[in-house]
Scaffold this active site. Structure first.
Site, mmCIF file in Angstrom:
data_model
loop_
_atom_site.group_PDB
_atom_site.id
_atom_site.type_symbol
_atom_site.label_atom_id
_atom_site.label_comp_id
_atom_site.label_asym_id
_atom_site.label_seq_id
_atom_site.Cartn_x
_atom_site.Cartn_y
_atom_site.Cartn_z
ATOM 1 C CB THR A 8 -0.954 0.031 1.213
ATOM 2 O OG1 THR A 8 -0.201 0.245 2.419
ATOM 3 C CG2 THR A 8 -1.737 -1.264 1.335
ATOM 4 N N GLY A 9 0.393 2.305 -0.625
ATOM 5 C CA GLY A 9 1.195 3.525 -0.715
ATOM 6 C C GLY A 9 2.432 3.318 -1.563
ATOM 7 C CB ALA A 10 3.132 0.850 -4.171
ATOM 8 C CB SER A 11 2.110 5.829 -6.333
ATOM 9 O OG SER A 11 1.513 6.608 -5.316
ATOM 10 C CB SER A 12 5.152 8.800 -3.763
ATOM 11 O OG SER A 12 4.242 8.757 -2.677
ATOM 12 N N GLY A 13 7.621 7.846 -2.342
ATOM 13 C CA GLY A 13 8.317 7.726 -1.070
ATOM 14 C C GLY A 13 8.862 6.346 -0.768
ATOM 15 C CB ILE A 14 8.818 4.404 2.425
ATOM 16 C CG1 ILE A 14 9.548 5.439 3.296
ATOM 17 C CG2 ILE A 14 9.186 2.990 2.872
ATOM 18 C CD1 ILE A 14 11.060 5.358 3.256
ATOM 19 N N GLY A 15 7.287 3.555 -0.214
ATOM 20 C CA GLY A 15 6.636 2.489 -0.977
ATOM 21 C C GLY A 15 7.253 2.303 -2.353
ATOM 22 C CE1 TYR A 193 2.957 9.297 10.474
ATOM 23 C CE2 TYR A 193 4.563 9.611 12.227
ATOM 24 C CZ TYR A 193 4.214 9.080 11.000
ATOM 25 O OH TYR A 193 5.131 8.332 10.299
#
Length: 341
Positions: A8-15, A193
Site C-alpha cells: 500500500t502507498g506504492a506510488s511514492s516515497g518509501i513504498g 500521527y
C-alpha cells in the site's frame, strides 16, 4: 509460482523505493501496487516494467481512508490471487504538521537533544478531521483501513503450511504517552500521527497472538527520517536543503537520519528475506544509516504489553462490527429507495 507482494502507498516515497529494491533483488516477484491515485500508479508500473521487463507488476485501486474502497479492493484481490505471500502496510498520512518551535529551542540545550532529533518527540502536532466513515482521518488511514484490509484478506493470507507476512511501516515517533484505549482514535489529542503509530505497534502484536497458528505473522519497522512527501509537509524542501550540512553531521550521533527513501527501506527489505516465524513480535526493526552512509538494521523492544494489545484488538473488532452494521443499514435503505422508484 511467483511470490506475490502487496504494497500500500506504492506510488511514492518509501513504498516506491521498496518496489524498486525488491525487484532489483528478485525480478520474478509479482508486485501488486495498492494505490489511491491510478494515474500515478500506472506511471510507476510502466517505469518498473521498463527496468524489470520479466517482472509481473499489477495495480489495485484502494484508498485506506475510505472503507468502501477497502472492501472493493479486497474483493478484487481475492478474485485475482489464491494467496498473498507478503503485505506491506505502508500507506500513511501526517496532515497539517506543525513544528513546536519552543520545544525545539529548549530541546537543543537539553540532554535529550539526540533523542529529540531521532524521534521528533514533542516537536510535532497535527490537525485531523472526520472522514466520510465518521472516523478520525489519521486513525482510519494509518490503522483501521489497513486492519479492515487484513480482515477481508484473511482467506488469502492464512495458510499454516506456508506462512504469510505482514510488515507495517511504524515510526520511532510511536509514543505510549500519546495513546489511550479510551480515545484510541486520538480525537481529543494533538499528536494523532504518534498515536496511530503506537496503535500500529499494538495491533501487530495482537495479530501475532491471534493468527500465528493460522500461518500469518506480523512485524513493524521504522524507516527513519527519510525525505519524502511526508517530511516535506513538515518543512519546505529548501529548508531541508539548507539544513542538510547540519543533518549530515548529526548523523554521526543519530542513526535515524536515513535521509533517502532507498536507505529508509533497509529494514523493510531485510524483513522480507527472513522466516517470519523466527522473528520476535515484540521487536521493532529500524532502518539506520551511519555518518559515512552505510545502511544497517537496529532492533528496539517496543514499549507495550500484550494485554493492552489484545484489548485494543478487541476494540477494533467492536468498531468493525459497528461499521458493518451501519453499512448494511445504508445498503438496505438504498435498496428500498431504489425499489420505490
Amino acid at each position: 509460482m511467483r511470490k506475490v507482494v502487496l504494497i500500500t502507498g506504492a506510488s511514492s516515497g518509501i513504498g516506491l523505493a521498496l518496489c524498486k529494491r525488491l525487484l532489483a533483488e528478485d525480478d520474478e516477484l509479482h508486485l501488486c501496487l495498492a494505490c489511491r491515485n491510478m494515474n500515478k500508479a500506472e506511471a510507476v508500473r510502466a517505469a518498473l516494467l521498463a527496468s524489470h521487463p520479466i517482472a509481473e507488476v499489477t495495480i489495485v485501486q484502494v484508498d485506506v481512508s475510505n472503507l468502501q474502497s477497502v472492501f472493493r479492493a479486497s474483493k478484487e484481490l481475492k478474485q485475482r490471487f489464491q494467496r498473498l505471500d507478503c503485505v506491506y502496510l505502508n500507506a500513511g498520512i501526517m496532515p497539517n504538521p506543525r513544528l513546536n518551535i519552543k520545544a525545539l529551542f529548549f530541546g537543543l540545550f537539553s540532554r535529550k537533544v539526540i533523542h529529540m532529533f531521532s524521534t521528533a518527540e514533542g516537536l510535532l502536532t497535527q490537525g485531523d478531521k472526520i472522514t466520510a466513515d465518521g472516523l478520525q482521518e489519521v486513525f482510519e488511514t494509518n490503522v483501521f483501513g489497513h486492519f479492515i484490509l487484513i480482515r477481508e484478506l484473511e482467506p488469502v493470507l492464512c495458510h499454516s503450511d506456508n506462512p504469510s507476512q505482514l510488515i507495517w511501516t511504524s515510526s520511532r515517533n510511536a509514543r505510549k504517552s500519546n495513546f489511550s484505549l479510551e480515545d484510541f482514535q486520538h480525537s481529543k489529542g494533538k499528536e494523532p500521527y504518534s498515536s496511530s503509530k503506537y496503535a500500529t505497534d499494538l495491533l501487530s502484536v495482537a495479530l501475532n497472538r491471534n493468527f500465528n497458528q493460522q500461518g500469518l505473522y506480523s512485524n513493524v519497522v521504522c524507516p527513519g527520517t527519510a525525505l519524502t512527501n511526508l517530511t516535506y509537509g513538515i518543512l519546505p524542501r529548501f529548508i531541508w536543503t539548507l539544513l542538510m550540512p547540519a543533518i549530515l553531521l548529526l548523523r554521526f550521533f543519530a542513526n535515524a537520519f536515513t535521509l533517502t527513501p532507498y536507505n529508509g527501506t533497509e529494514a523493510l527489505v531485510w524483513l522480507f528475506h527472513q522466516k517470519p516465524e523466527s522473528l520476535n513480535p515484540l521487536i521493532k526493526y529500524l532502518s539506520a544509516t551511519t555518518g559515512f552512509g552505510r545502511n544497517y538494521i537496529m532492533t528496539q523492544k517496543m514499549d507495550l504489553d500484550e494485554d493492552t494489545a489484545e484489548k485494543f484488538y478487541q476494540k477494533l473488532l467492536e468498531l468493525e462490527k459497528h461499521i458493518r452494521v451501519t453499512i448494511q443499514k445504508t445498503d438496505n435503505q438504498a435498496g428500498r429507495s431504489g425499489s420505490c422508484l
